[in-house]
Scaffold this active site. Structure first.
Site, mmCIF file in Angstrom:
data_model
loop_
_atom_site.group_PDB
_atom_site.id
_atom_site.type_symbol
_atom_site.label_atom_id
_atom_site.label_comp_id
_atom_site.label_asym_id
_atom_site.label_seq_id
_atom_site.Cartn_x
_atom_site.Cartn_y
_atom_site.Cartn_z
ATOM 1 N N HIS A 199 0.841 -1.199 0.000
ATOM 2 C CA HIS A 199 0.000 0.000 0.000
ATOM 3 C C HIS A 199 0.877 1.250 0.000
ATOM 4 O O HIS A 199 1.764 1.405 0.850
ATOM 5 C CB HIS A 199 -0.934 -0.014 1.211
ATOM 6 C CG HIS A 199 -1.979 -1.077 1.134
ATOM 7 N ND1 HIS A 199 -2.487 -1.728 2.234
ATOM 8 C CD2 HIS A 199 -2.617 -1.617 0.059
ATOM 9 C CE1 HIS A 199 -3.397 -2.605 1.853
ATOM 10 N NE2 HIS A 199 -3.488 -2.562 0.528
ATOM 11 N N GLU A 202 2.120 3.546 2.985
ATOM 12 C CA GLU A 202 2.708 2.872 4.141
ATOM 13 C C GLU A 202 4.233 2.826 4.015
ATOM 14 O O GLU A 202 4.865 1.779 3.937
ATOM 15 C CB GLU A 202 2.071 1.490 4.289
ATOM 16 C CG GLU A 202 0.568 1.615 4.521
ATOM 17 C CD GLU A 202 -0.194 0.293 4.485
ATOM 18 O OE1 GLU A 202 0.446 -0.765 4.593
ATOM 19 O OE2 GLU A 202 -1.435 0.332 4.346
ATOM 20 N N HIS A 334 2.988 -3.986 6.839
ATOM 21 C CA HIS A 334 2.039 -2.904 6.559
ATOM 22 C C HIS A 334 2.097 -1.898 7.698
ATOM 23 O O HIS A 334 2.747 -2.118 8.713
ATOM 24 C CB HIS A 334 0.613 -3.453 6.445
ATOM 25 C CG HIS A 334 0.345 -4.224 5.188
ATOM 26 N ND1 HIS A 334 -0.338 -3.696 4.120
ATOM 27 C CD2 HIS A 334 0.687 -5.489 4.835
ATOM 28 C CE1 HIS A 334 -0.422 -4.605 3.156
ATOM 29 N NE2 HIS A 334 0.200 -5.703 3.566
ATOM 30 N N GLU A 407 1.281 -5.245 11.140
ATOM 31 C CA GLU A 407 0.905 -3.837 11.059
ATOM 32 C C GLU A 407 1.833 -3.079 11.999
ATOM 33 O O GLU A 407 1.784 -3.254 13.219
ATOM 34 C CB GLU A 407 -0.556 -3.639 11.468
ATOM 35 C CG GLU A 407 -1.571 -4.312 10.559
ATOM 36 C CD GLU A 407 -1.754 -3.590 9.238
ATOM 37 O OE1 GLU A 407 -1.153 -2.511 9.056
ATOM 38 O OE2 GLU A 407 -2.488 -4.103 8.382
#
Length: 461
Positions: A199, A202, A334, A407
């Site tokens: 993404h 990020e 991420h 994450e």
């Protein structure tokens, strides 16, 4: 964002949402009906391949909103049917990224929205473009990343090599770096894959990949754990799956909050596919992605239609030697929310086709131990909401790789969200050294984590 994102509720205690096993189809059907009835915003006036210039009208640009009310996995999955992405989860609220149309659909569901501040856009001190603004210049652009990698390969040629495994939509190289004691040889050793930057916004994930490259090369021979792993493993790092999106996100000096790649969508002015909804396992199966090219979670016209997904899929399959996948474990990095996630995202069930109870228990045991090492929250990704076509589901469901999603920092929008200042890079990347080494150490027999090494790995010793 990625499969599922969470942050602590205001009390400071992270509340884990209650699992919902029924009623999802009814909820989704209702949401889709309402979403179709919502007014559709006008198409963007800016060219599809260029960010709107400073001061240009951008009423349909995506913003982050706090949504009060959603408290269950089913309600959060229903939110994603509006085309918005869920960025963080609290006890009875979520933060989403949505454009004007998607925000209207969410309001139409009866939720209250509060727009959060947009990413910072500091005044520039020079005329440079295609670079990070002041306060963020510690982040690497694609060109800076490539130069640093080339310098490391030149400095450590015995343990680090570089391959160009394919091209992005706009023709940028997608790189795979190999770390191993005998890096030029394909040895019969467990392989572990680390991927980053699916993404675009990020950017901390690229720094995570560069940290691993620097740490593993500079500490080989002096750090016992690192030395042992390079002596007995083959480590692959793909530091930037979405270089085009990353370049686009910073091109004007004002962060664009861009998520997808930069692939044109035929017949529309909309650009981009969400790479982490495009993988060829349970693609578009379960209400966990969008078929609207304008949406944040657009899954593409077909599975693996994004060139970047094709490149990495082909690379992973190339590691099948003698009929066996050599990659045994993986982490896809991420941001944000400080989570350790494991498959499946497409279903709430712990087991099912391709996932035994022992498989699930092994995922959970390793995931919880890694989370104890970095202070993140561990959970199956569908505990927050349903996703389909995600990389970790594909790596396990198609290739039987014990694949996780991390994450990274921060835990919330208020602590920097997708754009934490560059001052956090050293601490927040080093925070994951121990979990990464844990995964490397268990890659020869993941089932050791549940005490079943003899059952599953006896022929390997």
């Amino acid at each position: 964002m990625t499969p599922s994102l969470a942050s602590p509720p205001p009390t400071g205690d992270r509340m884990r949402p209650r699992r919902i096993r029924g009623g999802r189809a009814t909820v989704l059907a209702a949401v889709l009906s309402l979403a179709l009835a919502a007014p559709i915003a006008a198409a963007q006036d800016a060219p599809a391949t260029t960010p709107a210039p400073h001061g240009a009208p951008d009423a349909d640009r995506a913003h982050q909103y706090e949504v009060t009310g959603p408290a269950t996995p089913a309600e959060r999955t229903a939110l994603t049917a509006t085309g918005a992405s869920v960025d963080e989860v609290h006890a009875r609220a979520v933060v989403i990224t949505a454009d004007r149309t998607q925000a209207a659909r969410v309001r139409h569901l009866g939720y209250a929205l509060r727009q959060l501040p947009d990413p910072p856009a500091p005044a520039r001190t020079s005329g440079r473009i295609k670079d990070f603004p002041p306060g963020y210049t510690g982040y690497h652009t694609y060109e800076e990343m490539t130069k640093e990698i080339d310098a490391l390969v030149a400095k450590y040629p015995q343990i680090l090599s570089k391959q160009v495994i394919g091209k992005s939509q706009e023709g940028r190289d997608i790189l795979a770096l190999k770390l191993s004691k005998n890096v030029s040889k394909d040895e019969n050793e467990p392989e572990v894959l680390f991927t980053a930057h699916q993404h675009a916004r990020e950017h901390l994930t690229v720094e995570m990949a560069l940290y691993l490259l620097n740490e593993f090369t500079s500490k080989y021979g002096s750090d016992d754990r690192i030395t042992k792993m390079l002596d007995s493993r083959e480590i692959w790092i793909i530091p930037d799956l979405n270089p085009d999106g990353g370049v686009y996100d910073i091109a004007t000096g004002k962060f664009q909050s861009w998520r997808k790649n930069r692939q044109p969508n035929a017949g529309t002015k909309e650009v981009g596919t969400d790479l982490n909804r495009n993988w060829d396992f349970k693609w578009g199966c379960c209400g966990g992605s969008s078929d609207d090219p304008g949406d944040e979670t657009y899954r593409g016209p077909s599975a693996a239609s994004a060139p970047e997904v094709q490149v990495v899929s082909t690379f992973v399959r190339s590691r099948i030697v003698g009929g066996k996948q050599q990659i045994k474990a993986a982490i896809d990095f991420h941001t944000y929310s400080e989570l350790v996630l494991w498959p499946f995202g497409f279903t709430n069930d712990q087991t099912g086709p391709g996932m035994t109870q022992d498989d699930h228990d092994t995922f959970a045991a390793i995931g919880k131990k890694m989370a104890a090492g970095n202070g993140y929250t561990p959970e199956q990704s569908s505990q927050l909401y349903i996703t389909d076509g995600a990389i970790d589901d594909w790596l396990w469901g198609d290739q039987k790789v014990f694949a996780y999603t991390f994450e990274l920092f921060p835990s919330s929008n208020g602590a920097g969200g997708f754009y934490p200042k560059d001052s956090v890079i050293p601490k927040e990347t080093a925070r994951n050294k121990d979990p990464v080494l844990q995964l490397l150490e268990t890659a020869d027999c993941p089932y050791r984590a549940i005490g079943k090494e003899q059952q599953y790995c006896k022929n390997k010793h």
